[in-house]
Design an enzyme around this catalytic site. Sequence first.
Site, PDB file in Angstrom:
ATOM      1  N   PHE A 126     -30.660 -71.772   6.917  1.00  0.00           N
ATOM      2  CA  PHE A 126     -31.135 -70.421   6.607  1.00  0.00           C
ATOM      3  C   PHE A 126     -31.887 -70.824   8.206  1.00  0.00           C
ATOM      4  O   PHE A 126     -32.072 -71.956   8.372  1.00  0.00           O
ATOM      5  CB  PHE A 126     -32.466 -70.661   5.228  1.00  0.00           C
ATOM      6  N   HIS A 166     -18.843 -75.169   6.406  1.00  0.00           N
ATOM      7  CA  HIS A 166     -19.999 -74.626   5.496  1.00  0.00           C
ATOM      8  C   HIS A 166     -19.424 -74.751   4.158  1.00  0.00           C
ATOM      9  O   HIS A 166     -19.810 -75.381   3.169  1.00  0.00           O
ATOM     10  CB  HIS A 166     -20.966 -74.529   6.509  1.00  0.00           C
ATOM     11  N   GLU A 185     -18.573 -67.093   8.041  1.00  0.00           N
ATOM     12  CA  GLU A 185     -17.386 -68.247   8.612  1.00  0.00           C
ATOM     13  C   GLU A 185     -16.458 -68.394   9.478  1.00  0.00           C
ATOM     14  O   GLU A 185     -15.792 -68.883  10.288  1.00  0.00           O
ATOM     15  CB  GLU A 185     -17.875 -69.588   7.298  1.00  0.00           C
ATOM     16  N   LYS A 197     -18.217 -78.952   0.086  1.00  0.00           N
ATOM     17  CA  LYS A 197     -18.860 -78.883  -0.962  1.00  0.00           C
ATOM     18  C   LYS A 197     -18.392 -78.346  -2.483  1.00  0.00           C
ATOM     19  O   LYS A 197     -18.987 -78.398  -3.870  1.00  0.00           O
ATOM     20  CB  LYS A 197     -19.452 -77.734  -0.513  1.00  0.00           C
TER      21      LYS A 197
END
Length: 418
Positions: A404, A307, A318, A340
């Site tokens: 979230f 992530h 994580e 990302k």
Amino acid sequence: MKQETTKRVVITGMGVITPVGKQLDEFWKNLQQGYCGIAPIEGITEEMTVKVAGQVKAFNGTDHGLAAGDIRRSDRYCQFAVAAAIEAMERSGLEAGRNIDPERLGVYIGSGIGGMTTFVEQTRTLLEEGAKRISPLFIPMMISNIASGNVAIRFNAQGPSLAAVSACATSTNTAGEAFRAIKHGYADAIITGGSEAAVHALAIGGFANSKALSTSEDATHASIPFSKDRNGFVIAEGAGILIFEELEHALARGAEIIAEVVGYGNTCDAYHYTAPRPDAGPASRAIRQALSEADYKPTEALYVNAHGTSTPLNDKTETLALKLALGEETARNASISSTKSMTGHLLGAAGAVELIASALALHDGVIPPTIGLEEADPECDLDYTPNVARERRVEVAISNSLGFGGHNACVALRRYEK
């Protein structure tokens, strides 16, 4: 009691609209080369503390097969979804009524936020001109399920259909649920993924004021997952769509198989509405669930598309979740990266885009890098493939999403062997 026979599920097509490429080959080439799609924000005139984002530049829906009328009646996020679905379906070779029964073709596409631009524009109309001036298309353009609905219309997909909304885990959940639907016989193929277009002053202001976004003005040093000096994620936009198909159905029509979908985990932290649970227990369970269903063995080479948001809490939590799920030694032997660092955080579309990167890593034997990683956080001490892609043949890949609300999701893939 009747014994259930489960089906094998494979990926036969993929399509993307992202800040690093508006077509699959371009996307994958740029990821391997460590190209950064993050840049100074364009098109927002409000004074913002956040200066960079991952935007899809020069997007024209007509270049991707959308009709002018469809563009007028669609929010940007929906245009991204349909464009990516067109590429994915063309690559898969599926066509309802020709080589698949429309009633056996489904659509599972989600969005974390939906039509934010439409929502803001119509709110402005309400405040400035009154309720009678609100567009009759406001609701069907804004709602988070309409991308799934419009893709179903485009491809005459009359089978099972849904749209998950689970923040940053949205499209990992849609992919996981699509996997289960085919595995248990409810469809022969499902168009799945996610789309998002929330690079907007309202969304940026909200995330920024909650201290979630990076304040770096250096686009190449803003999304820096696992780095010691990371200070927030970089908001981005785009879509990722995959075609999941039952193996025998794919083989019968001679489809190219990119990877096999073999596991799914889904848990909730039940802890805090934005912060991850510090002990990483539920996140690690989602990973273990996916790998257990995949029949993963610690001796098998593993790629983890993390992530990896570049936020102080996510990255260290994580890392802990991976250690708990895999065991310390196996975690250290895994190749991990956060794409990302190149794309930014596509919110509800992130999971699908990252699952596509995972499938390509498996298929081509190349681990995409985590760029901008110069000095790792001491609490982030695994192999994150810093800065340069690495050739490595792996048997299994997992894609993690932690959203979230405490939503944790993980999808496992296996390199397909005939």
